[in-house]
Design an enzyme around this catalytic site. Sequence first.
Site, PDB file in Angstrom:
ATOM      1  N   LYS A 266      -0.431  -1.043  11.883  1.00  0.00           N
ATOM      2  CA  LYS A 266       0.238   0.255  11.704  1.00  0.00           C
ATOM      3  C   LYS A 266      -0.532   1.331  12.468  1.00  0.00           C
ATOM      4  CE  LYS A 266       1.226   3.724   8.064  1.00  0.00           C
ATOM      5  NZ  LYS A 266       1.372   3.985   6.603  1.00  0.00           N
ATOM      6  N   LYS A 278       3.837  15.401   2.003  1.00  0.00           N
ATOM      7  CA  LYS A 278       2.717  15.140   1.094  1.00  0.00           C
ATOM      8  C   LYS A 278       2.114  16.452   0.607  1.00  0.00           C
ATOM      9  CE  LYS A 278       1.086  10.817   3.229  1.00  0.00           C
ATOM     10  NZ  LYS A 278       1.228   9.949   2.044  1.00  0.00           N
ATOM     11  N   ASP A 348       8.173   9.354   3.538  1.00  0.00           N
ATOM     12  CA  ASP A 348       6.743   9.062   3.483  1.00  0.00           C
ATOM     13  C   ASP A 348       6.475   7.552   3.425  1.00  0.00           C
ATOM     14  OD1 ASP A 348       4.068   9.603   3.458  1.00  0.00           O
ATOM     15  OD2 ASP A 348       3.986  10.242   1.356  1.00  0.00           O
ATOM     16  N   ARG A 352       6.149   0.965   6.734  1.00  0.00           N
ATOM     17  CA  ARG A 352       6.930  -0.282   6.708  1.00  0.00           C
ATOM     18  C   ARG A 352       8.054  -0.238   7.736  1.00  0.00           C
ATOM     19  NH1 ARG A 352       8.118   0.595   0.460  1.00  0.00           N
ATOM     20  NH2 ARG A 352       6.201   1.784   0.727  1.00  0.00           N
TER      21      ARG A 352
HETATM   22  N1  BES Z   1      -0.162   6.224   4.650  1.00  0.00           N
HETATM   23  C1  BES Z   1       0.355   6.248   3.340  1.00  0.00           C
HETATM   24  C2  BES Z   1      -0.471   5.411   2.381  1.00  0.00           C
HETATM   25  C3  BES Z   1      -1.901   5.857   2.157  1.00  0.00           C
HETATM   26  C4  BES Z   1      -2.203   6.630   1.058  1.00  0.00           C
HETATM   27  C5  BES Z   1      -2.906   5.458   3.002  1.00  0.00           C
HETATM   28  C6  BES Z   1      -3.517   7.012   0.835  1.00  0.00           C
HETATM   29  C7  BES Z   1      -4.205   5.843   2.788  1.00  0.00           C
HETATM   30  C8  BES Z   1      -4.518   6.611   1.699  1.00  0.00           C
HETATM   31  C9  BES Z   1       1.793   5.704   3.321  1.00  0.00           C
HETATM   32  O1  BES Z   1       2.527   5.983   4.453  1.00  0.00           O
HETATM   33  C10 BES Z   1       2.485   6.349   2.178  1.00  0.00           C
HETATM   34  O2  BES Z   1       2.661   7.540   2.221  1.00  0.00           O
HETATM   35  N2  BES Z   1       2.876   5.557   1.191  1.00  0.00           N
HETATM   36  C11 BES Z   1       3.570   6.062   0.061  1.00  0.00           C
HETATM   37  C12 BES Z   1       4.728   5.150  -0.224  1.00  0.00           C
HETATM   38  C13 BES Z   1       5.730   5.721  -1.202  1.00  0.00           C
HETATM   39  C14 BES Z   1       6.414   6.932  -0.608  1.00  0.00           C
HETATM   40  C15 BES Z   1       6.737   4.648  -1.552  1.00  0.00           C
HETATM   41  C16 BES Z   1       2.588   6.093  -1.110  1.00  0.00           C
HETATM   42  O3  BES Z   1       1.726   5.206  -1.207  1.00  0.00           O
HETATM   43  O4  BES Z   1       2.662   7.029  -1.885  1.00  0.00           O
HETATM   44 ZN    ZN Z   2       1.461   6.259   6.197  1.00  0.00          ZN
HETATM   45 MN    MN Z   3       3.489   7.864   4.383  1.00  0.00          MN
END
Ligand code: BES
Ligand code: ZN
Ligand code: MN
Length: 498
Positions: A266, A278, A348, A352
Amino acid sequence: MKIDFATESLDQLAVPALGTFAFDDDPAANGSVCHLPETTRAMLAELEESGELTGKVYETTLIHRPAGLEARALLVIGAGKESKFSTAVLRRLAGAAVRYLRARGVHRMAWVLGPKTSDPESVQALAEGAVLAEFDADTYRSERNSVKRIDEFRFATGGQAPSDDARAAAERGRVIAEAQNFTRELVNEPSNRMTPEMLAERARRMANEFGLDCEVLDETQIQALKMGALWGVGQGSDAPPRLIVLRYNPPQPPPESAPLIAIVGKGITFDTGGISIKPAADMHEMKTDMAGGATMLGVMRAIAQLKPSTRVMAVIPAAENMPSGKAYRPGDVLTSMSGKTIEVLNTDAEGRLALADAITYAKQQGAGVIIDAATLTGAVTVALGPAITGVFGWNKDWVNRVRASAEAVGDKMWELPVDEDYRDLYKSSIADLANTGGRHGGAITAAMFVGEFAGDTPWVHLDIAGTRWSNEEKPYLAKGPTGHPVRTLVHLLTHMQA
Ligand code: BES
Ligand code: ZN
Ligand code: MN
């Protein structure tokens, strides 16, 4: 850092500092301390008696002008319990020695190699620990910590000529740890200095330096290939997406039947969350959202030098996830390169989407095995904390191969399940799939979504959201980007058997 061997007898070795380690039961006599001359050990026995030398793990005892040695200083690092000793401990001891000594103005050091630590695995681990310890995250500070460097790290054999295996192990350790530091450097870069095109440029430069094939698809090619998922993520940014593809071909062509291994990382160069934005508090941490991609660049850098007999292709979907008038929205339906349609419930959950098209591309290029690494979910950190990577996959053989490699190189990983029943969680009423599966089991449904695009191709997913970064300064490692799991994947790719 130059890594070499010193074959003088230990008492004759004239270096600014000589490093050793000691276990906690009798630290003046055990560990690699036991190879020191009698008079030196007598002096250490006094320190043990007074309570100064205990062998507690990472304890540092520095003795200037040590009795019985030509070395200007002797450093004894505590190794803790002998029953818990391993190459993983040894790697950290070398790191602790390097960081302790360089902070005290030492530039050249030697490390005592005893019979227990002169096998190739130990030598490699020590070299890795020493080189990893060099890294500091303060790239843009005017007065950098790392200007204090250990320029030369020598293995003191106490008189013996090192075996060819030991020399090769030292070299391998240096190559792998330098590659891991390269990954750490990339992850550390702020997003104004690491757009998708800048990441591609770093990949091109590295590929040129080490003789890899590099191809970068731009936004026009990404759209022409109908990578609607990757394009959707990247469309809101003024810095357009890239698909970075690196290829390693072994010097001897492998049999046609040997699978092409695709490593997919990624490469979100900044993740604001997009329209599903966020919170401000920790958003700056999302400069590290390309850690999976940086991992794969580090892995390619290492294997280009180690030259295993396996064909490897790295695929890195790079994009910036931004909110804007051009950005994709919640509710949008994207058509991925595979043809599968995806309803975006949350912008967010972009990782994936980017991975979906990268995996389809890898399959189209003939990948027989796919391994991805991604900072995919906060949920994996809730489950496993900051030090353990989540491993997922339907194919137990490949999951176990990755876990065995992790174990061998001291990377901590834990398998989390994938489960047929959870496929219902990311169903959509308008499209083939939805890009989120709800809060519960978030790391699992994210992994499974990615796995949908691997299909029948053996696939392993590593969620490194927790392990990409260390918030704690360790005696052997700087705070900041970890470069985890570069060593695991290099081990896997260099230990492939049919
Ligand atoms: N890049 C983030 C995940 C992440 C969070 C990486 C903290 C490193 C530290 C990912 O793209 C994300 O935002 N995931 C969301 C998914 C949700 C919206 C289903 C998450 O984990 O909140
Ligand atoms: Zn991310
Ligand atoms: Mn994200």
